[in-house]
Structure formats: C-alpha cells, structure tokens
Write a protein that holds these residues in place. Structure first.
Motif, PDB file in Angstrom:
ATOM      1  N   ALA A   1      58.650  -9.103  35.225  1.00 28.21           N
ATOM      2  CA  ALA A   1      58.389  -7.947  34.361  1.00 28.21           C
ATOM      3  C   ALA A   1      56.937  -7.922  33.887  1.00 28.21           C
ATOM      4  O   ALA A   1      56.356  -6.855  33.696  1.00 28.21           O
ATOM      5  CB  ALA A   1      59.338  -7.952  33.157  1.00 28.21           C
ATOM      6  N   VAL A   2      56.349  -9.092  33.702  1.00 25.11           N
ATOM      7  CA  VAL A   2      54.938  -9.140  33.302  1.00 25.11           C
ATOM      8  C   VAL A   2      54.079  -8.476  34.381  1.00 25.11           C
ATOM      9  O   VAL A   2      53.194  -7.672  34.083  1.00 25.11           O
ATOM     10  CB  VAL A   2      54.485 -10.593  33.025  1.00 25.11           C
ATOM     11  N   PHE A   3      54.359  -8.778  35.636  1.00 23.25           N
ATOM     12  CA  PHE A   3      53.613  -8.139  36.724  1.00 23.25           C
ATOM     13  C   PHE A   3      53.942  -6.633  36.791  1.00 23.25           C
ATOM     14  O   PHE A   3      53.040  -5.792  36.769  1.00 23.25           O
ATOM     15  CB  PHE A   3      53.944  -8.795  38.078  1.00 23.25           C
ATOM     16  N   ALA A   4      55.228  -6.320  36.837  1.00 27.48           N
ATOM     17  CA  ALA A   4      55.650  -4.932  37.087  1.00 27.48           C
ATOM     18  C   ALA A   4      55.294  -3.997  35.943  1.00 27.48           C
ATOM     19  O   ALA A   4      54.998  -2.825  36.157  1.00 27.48           O
ATOM     20  CB  ALA A   4      57.153  -4.887  37.348  1.00 27.48           C
ATOM     21  N   CYS A   5      55.297  -4.534  34.732  1.00 28.82           N
ATOM     22  CA  CYS A   5      55.067  -3.674  33.561  1.00 28.82           C
ATOM     23  C   CYS A   5      53.716  -3.951  32.904  1.00 28.82           C
ATOM     24  O   CYS A   5      52.827  -3.102  32.914  1.00 28.82           O
ATOM     25  CB  CYS A   5      56.218  -3.854  32.572  1.00 28.82           C
ATOM     26  N   ASN A   6      53.520  -5.143  32.374  1.00 27.64           N
ATOM     27  CA  ASN A   6      52.294  -5.423  31.604  1.00 27.64           C
ATOM     28  C   ASN A   6      51.040  -5.300  32.462  1.00 27.64           C
ATOM     29  O   ASN A   6      50.031  -4.722  32.035  1.00 27.64           O
ATOM     30  CB  ASN A   6      52.347  -6.817  30.991  1.00 27.64           C
ATOM     31  N   PHE A   7      51.097  -5.844  33.681  1.00 35.58           N
ATOM     32  CA  PHE A   7      49.906  -5.816  34.529  1.00 35.58           C
ATOM     33  C   PHE A   7      49.681  -4.421  35.127  1.00 35.58           C
ATOM     34  O   PHE A   7      48.539  -3.979  35.261  1.00 35.58           O
ATOM     35  CB  PHE A   7      49.997  -6.879  35.629  1.00 35.58           C
TER      36      PHE A   7
ATOM     37  N   THR B   1      51.940  -4.109  26.308  1.00 38.20           N
ATOM     38  CA  THR B   1      52.819  -5.113  25.695  1.00 38.20           C
ATOM     39  C   THR B   1      52.763  -6.391  26.539  1.00 38.20           C
ATOM     40  O   THR B   1      52.052  -6.440  27.536  1.00 38.20           O
ATOM     41  CB  THR B   1      54.280  -4.611  25.626  1.00 38.20           C
ATOM     42  N   GLY B   2      53.503  -7.392  26.130  1.00 39.47           N
ATOM     43  CA  GLY B   2      53.599  -8.624  26.921  1.00 39.47           C
ATOM     44  C   GLY B   2      52.905  -9.806  26.279  1.00 39.47           C
ATOM     45  O   GLY B   2      52.204  -9.672  25.277  1.00 39.47           O
ATOM     46  N   PRO B   3      53.109 -10.989  26.860  1.00 39.24           N
ATOM     47  CA  PRO B   3      52.580 -12.222  26.258  1.00 39.24           C
ATOM     48  C   PRO B   3      51.059 -12.245  26.130  1.00 39.24           C
ATOM     49  O   PRO B   3      50.535 -12.812  25.164  1.00 39.24           O
ATOM     50  CB  PRO B   3      53.073 -13.332  27.197  1.00 39.24           C
ATOM     51  N   ALA B   4      50.325 -11.625  27.072  1.00 43.23           N
ATOM     52  CA  ALA B   4      48.856 -11.716  27.022  1.00 43.23           C
ATOM     53  C   ALA B   4      48.305 -10.972  25.804  1.00 43.23           C
ATOM     54  O   ALA B   4      47.457 -11.495  25.086  1.00 43.23           O
ATOM     55  CB  ALA B   4      48.244 -11.175  28.309  1.00 43.23           C
ATOM     56  N   ILE B   5      48.782  -9.760  25.560  1.00 46.60           N
ATOM     57  CA  ILE B   5      48.252  -8.981  24.433  1.00 46.60           C
ATOM     58  C   ILE B   5      48.700  -9.609  23.104  1.00 46.60           C
ATOM     59  O   ILE B   5      48.015  -9.463  22.082  1.00 46.60           O
ATOM     60  CB  ILE B   5      48.673  -7.480  24.526  1.00 46.60           C
ATOM     61  N   ARG B   6      49.803 -10.358  23.118  1.00 50.25           N
ATOM     62  CA  ARG B   6      50.243 -11.084  21.917  1.00 50.25           C
ATOM     63  C   ARG B   6      49.540 -12.427  21.785  1.00 50.25           C
ATOM     64  O   ARG B   6      49.794 -13.168  20.833  1.00 50.25           O
ATOM     65  CB  ARG B   6      51.765 -11.343  21.975  1.00 50.25           C
ATOM     66  N   ARG B   7      48.675 -12.737  22.746  1.00 47.02           N
ATOM     67  CA  ARG B   7      48.018 -14.061  22.810  1.00 47.02           C
ATOM     68  C   ARG B   7      49.045 -15.184  22.676  1.00 47.02           C
ATOM     69  O   ARG B   7      48.826 -16.164  21.939  1.00 47.02           O
ATOM     70  CB  ARG B   7      46.954 -14.198  21.712  1.00 47.02           C
TER      71      ARG B   7
END
Lengths: 258, 258
Positions: A169-175, B218-224
C-alpha cells in the motif's frame, strides 16, 4: 456468535474519525472517546454524539470492543495504560502484530482498514477492505460481522500478510501520491493547471480494472526511448531530486520482462 | 474558419487507433491508413472502415488533415517521405516541437492527447485534454473545432508547456503505474490478491478532486515513522531494486515542507 454492539474509541485521528462515524451510522453504541489531547477527543466525541474522556482510566469498562486507532509508536504504552476490560481490544495498524497485546489483553484483535484517510475527505467505506486478525476464531467471526455492517470486503489475514499488504500500500498509494505531487510541482513551475493532468491520473488507476500493471505500462521508459529519457533528465536539471527518481524508476521499467 | 472533414491516419498503434475511432464516430471521413507494417495498417483500416496503403507515397493527397500518430524516433523520417499535401499535417507527440516539420510541411501542427492509451482498453475521450499547437492561428482554430467534436478539454499550449506536461505525465501516469506493478509483485509473493488493493489505488487518485497532493500525502514517511520505514526496508531485503525506490521516495517525502 457474540455481536459487537458497543465500542469505545481510543484515538481521534483520521482512522478513529472514519471508523467511528461508520460504526455510529450502523447503530453501534459509541460509549466514549479517549485521546491524549482532550480537545481532539472532545471534537470527535461531539461528531459521534458521545462523551470525551480526559484520562484513559475513566473510559467505560463494559463496552463490547475497544478500537485503538492510534499511531504505531503509541500502541504499546496505550495498551499498558488501558484498564482491564472484558471486551475485544483491537488496533488498526497495518504493520503491528498481535504480539503488542500479549500478556495484558484477554481478547486481542486487529481491525485494519486498507485505505488512505485524510481529514475532511469522505471515503466510501463500503469499498474499503477490512483486514481482521485474532487468535480466537470467535473474535474473528464477531469482527467480521462488525465489518460487514459497512464494508463489502472483509478478509481474515495473518500478521505476515497484513504487513505485506501495508508495504504494498505504501507503494500503490503513498508513493503514487508523491508522483502526483512532483507532477503538480512541475506544472506549477510553467504556469500550467494541475487539473489538466487529472483525467490521466484517474485513467491510470482505472486501467487496472481490465489490465495488469505490466500490460498497462506505457511511456518512454517501457519503449526504451532513450532520446526522450535523456531530454527529460535534462529538463529536470533544476530538480536533482526528481532527476534521481526519474532515472531510477525509468531504469527499472526498462528492465521489465515482457 | 476551415473545418477538417477528412483525415489520413499515419500509424497504427494505440494513439492512431483511439483517435481514428473517435474521428470516425464523429463523422470525419477517414481517407486511409498507412503504417510501415502493412498488416497493422490493414487491421486498423478495417476497424475504421477505410483503405490501407502499403506505401506512404500512395496515400490520398486531398485530405484536410494528416495525423502522424507514430513513435517520436520515426517522425523526422516519415515527414521526409510524406508526399507534398495541402492539408494540415499534425503529430501527436508530447515531447517533439513544431521544428520537426520545418521546411517541408506547409501547414504544420501538433494534436497531442494527454492520456495513456493501451490496446483493448476503451478510453472516454471526452475527458482527455487535447493540446494543440500551430504557428498559424487559423489552423489552431480548425483543430480546436476538430478536437471539440469528442473532447471537452481542448487547450492551446506552446511546445515548452507541452513538453513540461509530457514530463509531468511520466511521473503522474507511467511512474504511478510502476508503483502499482511493485505492489502487485509484493502481494503475489505472499499469495495475496491484487484486487484487495485496488480500492486504495482508486481512492488515492480520487482524493485529488478535493485535496492537493501535498494535503493528500499519508503513510509512514510523511509521519516520519522511522520504525515502520526501517521495518519496510528490511522486509524488502530480497528486492534491492524496490528497496532503493522505497528509500529514495521516503526520504523526499520526509523532506516535504508543511
């Protein structure tokens, strides 16, 4: 089977808000909201027509379930502080296992909505997969029933699978979203409207209804069009960070097998 | 104003097929199809209820317009071989300027559909921006009228803007699609259905109706959330190429300003 009829919400962010709202709509009794920031708890409690609690020790002890919709890093401390309850205690994290509950929680579970939630953006939860996990099959059945009230996609997955789904989901959505961000930045630079490119973005997502990502791949990299690739890299010379992304992803697309 | 009523199609790929079909539907007389591969020309000619030509010198000389929907690298040679015609000669490339026509073509233009076309995948052309360029304002008007027959988004842009749009499209479309590809690969590896993640992909695109990409991130990167980032990198240890992408994009997302 045991039906979940009442819930206490721990947390006041996007997941707490969207799931709490869905529960309320489906007639679940929201017994209260706790958040470390009382203001936020009060705001969400108002939305959910319930009470806010300033201390976690004050929350109702007789709810059927406790939804821990909080940051991963806050989970273990919150579990430690949670009063002893008989209800199901479930977290909503994609990347944390059941082990976080071990020892202290009698009836532990995961209730993970595979979706991107932002403030002030409604989401059609009926399309959102809810991924459920518990060591206790009775709890799994209860949570499936709870999820089925608002989503058509309830699935039991184990921790390994859920973590892989979260990573995917990190790839498909966040990235992907970051690719949209770069596109907007590049358009803005030349005074071009981001709206121009939105139909393309939607079609790119929609294509997956009929094509695999491999079959849907278009663009200069998959055509091995080196002239365009080099022109684009040159065009990005004021943006070394975008250049790096362009180079890396184009290289990998070129190496895709047929 | 001069109205385009007949077109010869040069090329037989996805852009030629989608635009040719749109022209035919709107009552444009398709006078013929030429492609370097006669089989492909014949296949498209059949779809468009017209004739295929085995040699570019044989194409009808009296069409109102000639659509060069061919690869960038083939453009200059095709322009050289094109018989002398009075009609508008237009290419469909995002990254090539008008200069490619200079000297040899009397009435030159660009007719660039900003969309991703794949074989056997219908596209609603009414939503596709058509970006038009010509040094001759009368030609611009004629092509605006032609584009308006099937698209609601006709826009005149110059070469610099079109090239920037094309570059932005590579990020927004081609690179996003590659993110979907990685997600599918990761899911497949654990026996998980790619369909599970499709609602998330669609919502990620749909969010842009109401939020900027920055606000939608959203996601872990933007939340650091370094713990999750590190766990994900570890989980990718059998995929050094995906690890590299994960690392690079996450780093840039972490550096986004509020």
């Amino acid at each position: 089977m045991f039906s979940v009829k009442s819930v206490v919400i721990i947390g006041s962010g996007n997941v707490a808000t969207h799931l709490g709202t869905a529960f309320l709509k489906k007639g679940i009794d929201i017994k209260g909201v706790f958040s470390t920031t009382l203001d936020h708890a009060q705001e969400l409690a108002e939305k959910l027509k319930t009470k806010a609690f300033a201390s976690i020790t004050d929350i109702p002890k007789d709810a059927d379930a406790y939804l821990l919709a909080i940051s991963d890093w806050a989970l273990s401390e919150t579990v430690r502080q949670l009063p002893s309850v008989d209800g199901i205690v479930m977290h909503t994290s994609g990347s944390i296992g059941l082990g976080i509950f071990s020892g202290t929680i009698k009836r532990a579970a995961v209730f993970y909505p595979l979706q991107t939630f932002s403030k002030n953006k409604q989401v059609d939860l009926s399309l959102v997969p809810i991924l459920i996990e518990s060591d206790d099959t009775e709890i799994v059945e209860s949570l499936k029933e709870l999820g089925n009230k608002f989503s058509e996609h309830i699935k039991e997955v184990d921790s390994h699978q859920r973590k892989q789904l979260h990573l995917a989901a990190v790839f498909a959505c966040n990235f992907s979203n970051y690719m949209y961000y770069i596109a907007q930045d590049l358009l803005q630079e030349k005074g071009l409207d981001f709206n121009l490119i939105k139909p393309l973005i939607k079609e790119t997502a929609k294509k997956l209804d009929t094509l695999s990502p491999r079959a849907a791949q278009t663009g200069p990299a998959i055509r091995r069009d080196m002239k365009t690739l080099n022109r684009h890299l040159e065009r990005l010379n004021k943006h070394p960070e975008y250049q790096e992304i362009y180079h890396l992803i184009s290289e990998q697309i070129q190496n895709l097998k047929d």
